[in-house]
Design an enzyme around this catalytic site. Sequence first.
Site, PDB file in Angstrom:
ATOM      1  N   VAL A  99       1.814  -4.168  -0.802  1.00 41.22           N
ATOM      2  CA  VAL A  99       3.048  -4.148  -0.271  1.00 41.22           C
ATOM      3  C   VAL A  99       4.417  -3.447  -0.451  1.00 41.22           C
ATOM      4  CG1 VAL A  99       2.481  -6.726   0.433  1.00 41.22           C
ATOM      5  CG2 VAL A  99       4.429  -6.043  -1.060  1.00 41.22           C
TER       6      VAL A  99
ATOM      7  N   CYS B 248       9.849  -8.287  -2.746  1.00 40.96           N
ATOM      8  CA  CYS B 248       9.148  -7.226  -3.414  1.00 40.96           C
ATOM      9  C   CYS B 248      10.387  -6.257  -2.993  1.00 40.96           C
ATOM     10  CB  CYS B 248       7.855  -6.963  -2.806  1.00 40.96           C
ATOM     11  SG  CYS B 248       7.822  -5.335  -2.809  1.00 40.96           S
TER      12      CYS B 248
ATOM     13  N   LYS C 256      -4.437 -10.582  -2.665  1.00 38.77           N
ATOM     14  CA  LYS C 256      -5.785  -9.161  -2.769  1.00 38.77           C
ATOM     15  C   LYS C 256      -5.945 -10.288  -1.801  1.00 38.77           C
ATOM     16  CE  LYS C 256      -3.654  -6.649  -6.045  1.00 38.77           C
ATOM     17  NZ  LYS C 256      -2.673  -6.474  -5.824  1.00 38.77           N
TER      18      LYS C 256
ATOM     19  N   GLU D  57       2.546   2.280   1.483  1.00 38.33           N
ATOM     20  CA  GLU D  57       3.928   3.528   0.495  1.00 38.33           C
ATOM     21  C   GLU D  57       5.240   2.915   1.193  1.00 38.33           C
ATOM     22  OE1 GLU D  57       4.144   4.713  -2.982  1.00 38.33           O
ATOM     23  OE2 GLU D  57       2.350   3.441  -2.986  1.00 38.33           O
ATOM     24  N   SER D  58       6.504   3.279   0.341  1.00 40.49           N
ATOM     25  CA  SER D  58       7.416   2.567   1.169  1.00 40.49           C
ATOM     26  C   SER D  58       8.281   3.894   1.732  1.00 40.49           C
ATOM     27  CB  SER D  58       8.149   1.580   0.061  1.00 40.49           C
ATOM     28  OG  SER D  58       8.103   2.462  -1.226  1.00 40.49           O
TER      29      SER D  58
END
Length: 281
Positions: A77, A37, A64, A96-97
């Site tokens: 993620v 990711c 999940k 939230e990155s």
Amino acid sequence: MATVDTSIPPKTTGAAAKLAAAHEAEHPLKLYGGWFCPFVQRSWIVLHEKKIPHQYVEINPYKKAADFLALNPRGLVPTLAVPVGDQGKTQKPLYESSVICEYLDEAYSDESKYGPDLLPKDPYERARCRLWIDHISNKIIAGFYRFIQHTPEKDYSIGEARTNFLTQIKTLAKEMDDSGPWFLGETFGLVDIMLAPWAMRLFLIDHYKPGGVGVPAEGQGGEDEKLWARWRKWFDAIVARQSVKETWSDDALYIQAYKRYAEDTTNSEVGQATRKGQKLP
Ligand SMILES: N[C@@H](CCC(=O)N[C@@H](CS)C(=O)NCC(=O)O)C(=O)O
């Protein structure tokens, strides 16, 4: 519900596996990630750049699990568990990155321990960085998925997807300081980190799409040659950056994991949103 992409190889490989192994011990600050990711890689790079003690926990976000959803109801993620109180025995979640990256930069700001901040101190310069992070998230990354998910059935051509993507990159390159490889010149920072994971994934477009990404080779950029030279300088520095290299698994596994994007059959939330032309999740 659509079939989820649960068959993704289960864990980090290559350099990222070494880094994950060095951070497998129990620690109250936990990054829940998936090796494939790019949003996770953003957060992981910040942890690694600032040498922040933490635990890396590999999960498959498509499955999940109930304890994962309890931490992050969006079920995505990266998810960060942040220790609370003196003992750090309880944890609060963050997700939230971009929020995670800014939190880590602010919470671990003692320069003697964690090195220089990743956002500038000057309020205007901070805001300008956020502006270009917004451009990266909403224009460049959206353009990346539109490009890699292009199939002949789409109502836009691959040429349009490529031109749009390259135009957004040039717009960013124009804003890069000339004095050094990074967005801010000599100082590596959050703008660089926010785009690095997709820069690393450009080879997937070369692999899967006829004609490839299409960034002109040296000397071939015509009237935009100066901009492309600036982009290449940034790109070469990014792929050589230790924190980027050490959060990267083996190339072959990204090729495997992104096949569903290239064929536009992924049922990930990113894939579904971009397929419908919606905002990224
Ligand atoms: N806006 C989110 C996006 C995160 C995201 O889309 N993560 C993907 C993996 S790359 C995910 O968890 N997908 C699970 C799903 O689609 O069900 C961020 O910046 O953190």
